[in-house]
Motif scaffolding. Structure first.
Motif, mmCIF file in Angstrom:
data_model
loop_
_atom_site.group_PDB
_atom_site.id
_atom_site.type_symbol
_atom_site.label_atom_id
_atom_site.label_comp_id
_atom_site.label_asym_id
_atom_site.label_seq_id
_atom_site.Cartn_x
_atom_site.Cartn_y
_atom_site.Cartn_z
ATOM 1 N N ALA A 80 7.325 9.384 -12.316
ATOM 2 C CA ALA A 80 6.032 10.017 -11.646
ATOM 3 C C ALA A 80 5.732 9.205 -10.365
ATOM 4 C CB ALA A 80 5.148 10.407 -12.761
ATOM 5 N N LEU A 81 5.619 7.983 -10.531
ATOM 6 C CA LEU A 81 5.308 7.246 -9.433
ATOM 7 C C LEU A 81 6.291 7.271 -8.302
ATOM 8 C CD1 LEU A 81 4.201 4.032 -11.499
ATOM 9 C CD2 LEU A 81 2.698 5.220 -9.692
ATOM 10 N N ARG A 82 7.477 7.516 -8.349
ATOM 11 C CA ARG A 82 8.301 7.466 -7.319
ATOM 12 C C ARG A 82 8.202 9.024 -6.563
ATOM 13 N NH1 ARG A 82 12.058 4.617 -11.064
ATOM 14 N NH2 ARG A 82 12.112 2.421 -10.065
ATOM 15 N N GLY A 133 0.805 -1.555 -0.130
ATOM 16 C CA GLY A 133 0.110 -0.074 0.198
ATOM 17 C C GLY A 133 0.815 1.221 0.112
ATOM 18 N N ASN A 134 0.160 2.371 -0.548
ATOM 19 C CA ASN A 134 0.648 3.620 -0.403
ATOM 20 C C ASN A 134 2.000 3.614 -0.754
ATOM 21 O OD1 ASN A 134 -1.800 4.360 0.648
ATOM 22 N ND2 ASN A 134 -1.119 4.658 2.685
ATOM 23 N N ALA A 135 3.119 4.370 -0.241
ATOM 24 C CA ALA A 135 4.510 4.400 -0.824
ATOM 25 C C ALA A 135 5.033 3.139 -1.188
ATOM 26 C CB ALA A 135 5.315 5.232 0.337
ATOM 27 N N GLU A 136 4.983 1.938 -0.459
ATOM 28 C CA GLU A 136 5.762 0.797 -0.959
ATOM 29 C C GLU A 136 4.907 0.463 -2.311
ATOM 30 O OE1 GLU A 136 5.120 -1.869 2.263
ATOM 31 O OE2 GLU A 136 7.157 -1.464 3.091
ATOM 32 N N ALA A 137 3.528 0.549 -2.417
ATOM 33 C CA ALA A 137 2.958 0.164 -3.547
ATOM 34 C C ALA A 137 3.402 1.008 -4.695
ATOM 35 C CB ALA A 137 1.511 0.669 -3.513
ATOM 36 N N GLU A 154 6.441 2.504 -5.290
ATOM 37 C CA GLU A 154 7.925 2.161 -5.537
ATOM 38 C C GLU A 154 7.876 0.716 -6.322
ATOM 39 O OE1 GLU A 154 10.430 3.794 -5.295
ATOM 40 O OE2 GLU A 154 10.154 5.438 -3.823
ATOM 41 N N ALA A 155 6.879 0.005 -5.904
ATOM 42 C CA ALA A 155 6.833 -1.522 -6.378
ATOM 43 C C ALA A 155 6.387 -1.077 -8.104
ATOM 44 C CB ALA A 155 6.131 -2.406 -5.538
#
Length: 309
Positions: A290-292, A210-214, A216-217
């Motif tokens: 953009a996701l990062r 979820g959230n930041a980890e999601a 980044e992944a």
């Protein structure tokens, strides 16, 4: 850049369906969507399927809180076999339109290109039923759409969806309190904080993030090779609805004076919306970047909301 509220088309099926059920007393779809808590998070289900909504959330998870915040109640019923469900729908229609879903969109053959299951959920407002067809307002852009009963029942069985009970419908909508849009937004803040905090007892598939980890992944996965299915899911649905949800969140938060939270949500809307062009053009490194940049915004939004701005 100054935030500008979005008005236009998009996959807002359940918010638009609720608005139709509320009739003259309906708040804006933006406020309805906000009240479901859908804008508050990012999840990567099973480590592979992304949605720009909270970890562990699905549309049905937010419905009761949304109705309560908006001052409404309804009667929900699910299950039974197809014949009993059809009888239940016919009976409910005697009192007015009925909110129906989730449906498997791929069986809604009045929509061009739909020839079978695509594992996509949808919601509609059923208006009438006769011996051969179902008449509905389909918020995908098809007012008064008619569909053969067989196709409708196949869609309503929801066999190919990852959430929801078969033959679910809501009827007997009743307004129990007159709630202004501003008060509804304010009443929805605790639920928004809850979902953004990733606190859930709902079962999730192994590897879910979820959230930041999601973020980044997902960035890493796109950078390493965005397969056809993932790209289609992102450009046709997830990015479109995610950017609109975040934009509506910014609009709603600004209305109640949550300036810091609104600024973060507006930034999220721009970052999610900025994914569309590079993903369509297969400029995947740009999408990953953009996701990062999106990843740290979820904690920033949670901090701002918890602080009451």
């Amino acid at each position: 850049m100054q935030h500008v509220p979005y008005v236009g088309s998009g996959p807002y099926c359940y918010a638009n369906s609720f608005a139709m059920m509320f009739a003259d007393a309906a708040p804006s779809p933006a406020v309805i969507e906000f009240s479901t808590s859908s804008p508050f998070g990012l999840q990567l289900i099973g480590g592979s399927l992304p949605f720009f909504d909270p970890y562990g959330w699905d549309p049905e998870a937010g419905f009761e809180d949304a109705l309560a915040a908006l001052g409404w109640t309804s009667q929900v019923s699910t299950g039974d076999d197809a014949e009993d469900a059809l009888s239940r729908l016919r009976s409910a229609l005697k009192d007015g339109p009925v909110w129906v879903g989730p449906l498997e969109m791929g069986h809604l053959r009045h929509q061009p290109g739909m020839t079978g299951p695509i594992e996509a959920d949808h919601y509609v407002v059923v208006l009438a039923l006769d011996a051969k067809r179902v008449l509905m307002h389909d918020p995908q852009g098809y007012p008064y759409a008619a569909l053969p009963i067989g196709d409708f029942m196949a869609a309503w069985s929801a066999k190919t969806l990852t959430y929801g009970e078969p033959f679910t419908m809501r009827s007997s909508f009743s307004r129990v309190a007159e709630v202004s849009e501003v008060d509804a937004i304010q009443a929805s803040i605790p639920a928004a904080i809850h979902w953004l905090s990733m606190v859930t007892d709902r079962p999730m598939p192994p590897g879910s993030l979820g959230n930041a980890e999601a973020a980044e992944a997902l960035a890493a996965r796109i950078e390493q090779g965005c397969d056809k299915g993932l790209r289609a899911h992102l450009v046709h649905f997830a990015v479109r609805v995610g950017a609109r949800r975040a934009a509506d969140a910014a609009t709603c938060l600004k209305r109640i004076g949550f300036a810091k939270s609104a600024a973060v949500a507006g930034e999220q809307a721009q970052l999610i919306g900025a994914l569309q062009y590079p993903l369509v053009l297969r400029r995947d490194a740009e999408a990953a970047e953009a996701l990062r940049r999106l990843a740290p915004t979820y904690n920033r939004l949670l901090f701002a909301l918890r602080g009451g701005d």
